[in-house]
Design an enzyme around this catalytic site. Structure first.
Site, PDB file in Angstrom:
ATOM      1  N   ASP A   6       4.223 -34.829  40.933  1.00 47.89           N
ATOM      2  CA  ASP A   6       4.626 -35.911  41.839  1.00 47.89           C
ATOM      3  C   ASP A   6       6.118 -36.114  41.595  1.00 47.89           C
ATOM      4  OD1 ASP A   6       5.212 -38.317  43.071  1.00 47.89           O
ATOM      5  OD2 ASP A   6       3.762 -39.508  41.926  1.00 47.89           O
ATOM      6  N   ASN A   9      11.950 -40.188  43.025  1.00 50.35           N
ATOM      7  CA  ASN A   9      13.414 -40.196  43.065  1.00 50.35           C
ATOM      8  C   ASN A   9      14.054 -40.161  41.692  1.00 50.35           C
ATOM      9  OD1 ASN A   9      14.614 -40.274  45.819  1.00 50.35           O
ATOM     10  ND2 ASN A   9      13.001 -41.802  46.071  1.00 50.35           N
ATOM     11  N   LYS A  13       6.371 -36.752  37.647  1.00 60.09           N
ATOM     12  CA  LYS A  13       5.121 -36.922  36.910  1.00 60.09           C
ATOM     13  C   LYS A  13       4.371 -35.600  37.004  1.00 60.09           C
ATOM     14  CE  LYS A  13       5.832 -40.274  39.182  1.00 60.09           C
ATOM     15  NZ  LYS A  13       7.131 -40.728  39.768  1.00 60.09           N
ATOM     16  N   GLY A 100       6.969 -41.808  53.745  1.00 60.07           N
ATOM     17  CA  GLY A 100       7.110 -41.139  52.448  1.00 60.07           C
ATOM     18  C   GLY A 100       5.793 -40.483  52.044  1.00 60.07           C
ATOM     19  N   LEU A 101       5.879 -39.227  51.619  1.00 61.47           N
ATOM     20  CA  LEU A 101       4.648 -38.494  51.304  1.00 61.47           C
ATOM     21  C   LEU A 101       3.904 -39.071  50.109  1.00 61.47           C
ATOM     22  CD1 LEU A 101       5.741 -34.844  52.059  1.00 61.47           C
ATOM     23  CD2 LEU A 101       3.861 -36.103  53.139  1.00 61.47           C
ATOM     24  N   ASP A 102       4.650 -39.691  49.172  1.00 63.98           N
ATOM     25  CA  ASP A 102       3.956 -40.330  48.042  1.00 63.98           C
ATOM     26  C   ASP A 102       3.109 -41.506  48.539  1.00 63.98           C
ATOM     27  OD1 ASP A 102       6.295 -41.730  48.688  1.00 63.98           O
ATOM     28  OD2 ASP A 102       6.866 -42.118  46.613  1.00 63.98           O
ATOM     29  N   ARG A 103       3.647 -42.239  49.516  1.00 63.75           N
ATOM     30  CA  ARG A 103       2.895 -43.358  50.092  1.00 63.75           C
ATOM     31  C   ARG A 103       1.663 -42.839  50.825  1.00 63.75           C
ATOM     32  NH1 ARG A 103       6.930 -46.477  53.870  1.00 63.75           N
ATOM     33  NH2 ARG A 103       5.119 -47.860  54.084  1.00 63.75           N
TER      34      ARG A 103
HETATM   35  N1  ATP Z   1       6.424 -42.951  30.683  1.00 70.19           N
HETATM   36  C1  ATP Z   1       7.336 -43.389  31.555  1.00 70.19           C
HETATM   37  N2  ATP Z   1       8.358 -42.577  31.897  1.00 70.19           N
HETATM   38  C2  ATP Z   1       9.285 -42.975  32.780  1.00 70.19           C
HETATM   39  N3  ATP Z   1       9.276 -44.177  33.363  1.00 70.19           N
HETATM   40  C3  ATP Z   1       8.300 -45.038  33.051  1.00 70.19           C
HETATM   41  C4  ATP Z   1       7.276 -44.679  32.141  1.00 70.19           C
HETATM   42  N4  ATP Z   1       6.441 -45.727  32.058  1.00 70.19           N
HETATM   43  C5  ATP Z   1       6.939 -46.692  32.840  1.00 70.19           C
HETATM   44  N5  ATP Z   1       8.073 -46.298  33.434  1.00 70.19           N
HETATM   45  C6  ATP Z   1       8.875 -47.098  34.365  1.00 70.19           C
HETATM   46  O1  ATP Z   1       8.479 -46.693  35.677  1.00 70.19           O
HETATM   47  C7  ATP Z   1       9.560 -46.832  36.593  1.00 70.19           C
HETATM   48  C8  ATP Z   1       9.653 -45.557  37.413  1.00 70.19           C
HETATM   49  O2  ATP Z   1       8.468 -45.442  38.134  1.00 70.19           O
HETATM   50  P1  ATP Z   1       7.881 -44.084  38.689  1.00 70.19           P
HETATM   51  O3  ATP Z   1       7.963 -43.062  37.639  1.00 70.19           O
HETATM   52  O4  ATP Z   1       6.571 -44.434  39.262  1.00 70.19           O
HETATM   53  O5  ATP Z   1       8.788 -43.775  39.926  1.00 70.19           O
HETATM   54  P2  ATP Z   1      10.001 -42.793  40.200  1.00 70.19           P
HETATM   55  O6  ATP Z   1       9.611 -41.381  40.082  1.00 70.19           O
HETATM   56  O7  ATP Z   1      11.168 -43.250  39.433  1.00 70.19           O
HETATM   57  O8  ATP Z   1      10.335 -43.135  41.646  1.00 70.19           O
HETATM   58  P3  ATP Z   1       9.511 -43.065  42.956  1.00 70.19           P
HETATM   59  O9  ATP Z   1       9.150 -44.468  43.249  1.00 70.19           O
HETATM   60  O10 ATP Z   1      10.475 -42.525  43.917  1.00 70.19           O
HETATM   61  O11 ATP Z   1       8.330 -42.176  42.729  1.00 70.19           O
HETATM   62  C9  ATP Z   1      10.787 -47.135  35.758  1.00 70.19           C
HETATM   63  O12 ATP Z   1      11.108 -48.517  35.907  1.00 70.19           O
HETATM   64  C10 ATP Z   1      10.364 -46.861  34.327  1.00 70.19           C
HETATM   65  O13 ATP Z   1      10.969 -47.751  33.438  1.00 70.19           O
HETATM   66  C1  PAU Z   2      10.096 -45.291  49.622  1.00 66.65           C
HETATM   67  C2  PAU Z   2      10.071 -44.106  48.680  1.00 66.65           C
HETATM   68  C3  PAU Z   2      11.455 -43.866  48.113  1.00 66.65           C
HETATM   69  C4  PAU Z   2       9.118 -44.471  47.523  1.00 66.65           C
HETATM   70  O1  PAU Z   2       9.030 -43.442  46.608  1.00 66.65           O
HETATM   71  C5  PAU Z   2       9.521 -42.836  49.390  1.00 66.65           C
HETATM   72  O2  PAU Z   2       8.228 -43.062  49.838  1.00 66.65           O
HETATM   73  C6  PAU Z   2      10.392 -42.421  50.561  1.00 66.65           C
HETATM   74  O3  PAU Z   2      11.414 -41.835  50.384  1.00 66.65           O
HETATM   75  N1  PAU Z   2       9.936 -42.736  51.807  1.00 66.65           N
HETATM   76  C7  PAU Z   2      10.602 -42.407  53.045  1.00 66.65           C
HETATM   77  C8  PAU Z   2      10.860 -43.615  53.859  1.00 66.65           C
HETATM   78  C9  PAU Z   2       9.604 -44.307  54.356  1.00 66.65           C
HETATM   79  O4  PAU Z   2       8.532 -44.191  53.747  1.00 66.65           O
HETATM   80  O5  PAU Z   2       9.695 -44.984  55.387  1.00 66.65           O
HETATM   81  K     K Z   3       6.188 -42.857  43.428  1.00 68.23           K
END
Ligand code: ATP
Ligand code: PAU
Ligand code: K
Length: 249
Positions: A6, A9, A13, A100-103
């Site tokens: 996954d 930004n 993961k 967003g594909l994660d959503r």
């Molecule tokens: N093991 C971990 N490693 C990294 N970040 C973590 C961890 N546990 C909690 N966090 C917290 O999670 C947040 C990041 O969340 P997450 O990893 O879900 O998203 P992302 O990959 O940064 O972004 P996106 O929302 O685009 O997927 C940060 O605020 C970080 O402090």
């Molecule tokens: C909103 C984020 C950054 C969350 O990870 C991602 O889902 C994304 O880049 N989405 C595109 C914009 C949208 O969902 O409308």
């Molecule tokens: K995410």
């Protein structure tokens, strides 16, 4: 073994599951492509057969990562792609490719598990909320900055807000009015986040009726858990959706 990724930004993961897709054998969170390669190389007994991933990064960045995985481990990657309709869920965006594909995957995973109206909250770099009705209609959702973005905006655009990560973590052990900058900022941002998710509960009741499931995922999910006692905290929700969007045989 199957590698699942996954790519958010800020972080990637990852997890490795067995070929029958029943057990997770290893996993983690890394900050870059190279860190991922290193973590995988350090995984004992690794024998990757396939890879599937979801990315919200640019196509170039995603291609660079899949290229490296092919080069180092000899696996090709299936990438989740946008869909108007899948597994009983209809994408609610007027341009479905823009969601967003994660959503999208979190919504697919949640609806697959609940089979009833769902509110899906993902707390990462950004915070997202998505609503799905009982018959699988995605109503759309909301996006706002997550904790990392909120605190960094304050640090970047002020002269006197400076503190380190360790102090930040300690500041959140209590929610009394802050008596230092770090306490004031960290607690203030967390209150914004909690206010956002509580507003989502009210909105969901309005749009979905009182009977809905709340799903909570993302790295910062635990920060709002106590204001959402009814939420199901599922750190692997996006992976649940990934298995639906990218079935492997
Ligand atoms: N093991 C971990 N490693 C990294 N970040 C973590 C961890 N546990 C909690 N966090 C917290 O999670 C947040 C990041 O969340 P997450 O990893 O879900 O998203 P992302 O990959 O940064 O972004 P996106 O929302 O685009 O997927 C940060 O605020 C970080 O402090
Ligand atoms: C909103 C984020 C950054 C969350 O990870 C991602 O889902 C994304 O880049 N989405 C595109 C914009 C949208 O969902 O409308
Ligand atoms: K995410």
């Amino acid at each position: 073994m199957i590698l699942e990724l996954d790519c958010g930004n800020s972080f990637i993961k990852w997890r490795v599951i067995d070929n029958a897709q029943l057990v997770a054998l290893a996993g983690g969170v890394v900050g870059s492509d190279e860190e991922l390669i290193t973590a995988l190389q350090a995984t004992a007994g690794l024998a990757l057969r396939q890879c599937r991933l979801v990315s919200v990064r640019s196509d170039d960045e995603t291609r660079a990562l899949t290229g490296r995985l092919q080069e180092v481990f000899g696996v090709s990657c299936a990438c989740a792609s946008p869909a108007l309709e899948m597994a009983g869920v209809r994408n609610g965006y007027s341009e479905y490719q823009r969601l967003g594909l994660d959503r999208w995957l979190a919504v697919l995973g949640a609806y697959h598990i609940a089979r009833k109206p769902c509110l899906v909250l993902d707390l990462g770099t950004a915070v997202t909320s998505d609503l799905v009705t009982a018959d699988g209609e995605h109503l759309g959702g909301f996006i706002c900055p997550g904790m990392p973005l909120m605190r960094n905006q304050l640090r970047t655009h002020t002269r006197r807000i400076r503190y380190d990560d360790e102090a930040a973590e300690k500041a959140l052990l209590d929610m009394a009015p802050g008596r230092s900058t770090v306490e004031a900022v960290e607690r203030g941002c967390l209150l914004m986040l909690r206010g956002f998710v509580q507003a989502q509960i009210e909105l969901a009741a309005e749009h979905l009726g009182e009977e809905f499931e709340v799903f909570l995922t993302g790295g910062d999910a635990l920060l709002v858990r106590d204001v959402l006692p009814r939420a199901r905290v599922l750190p692997d929700l996006v992976f649940a959706g990934l298995a639906i969007a990218c079935p492997l045989h």
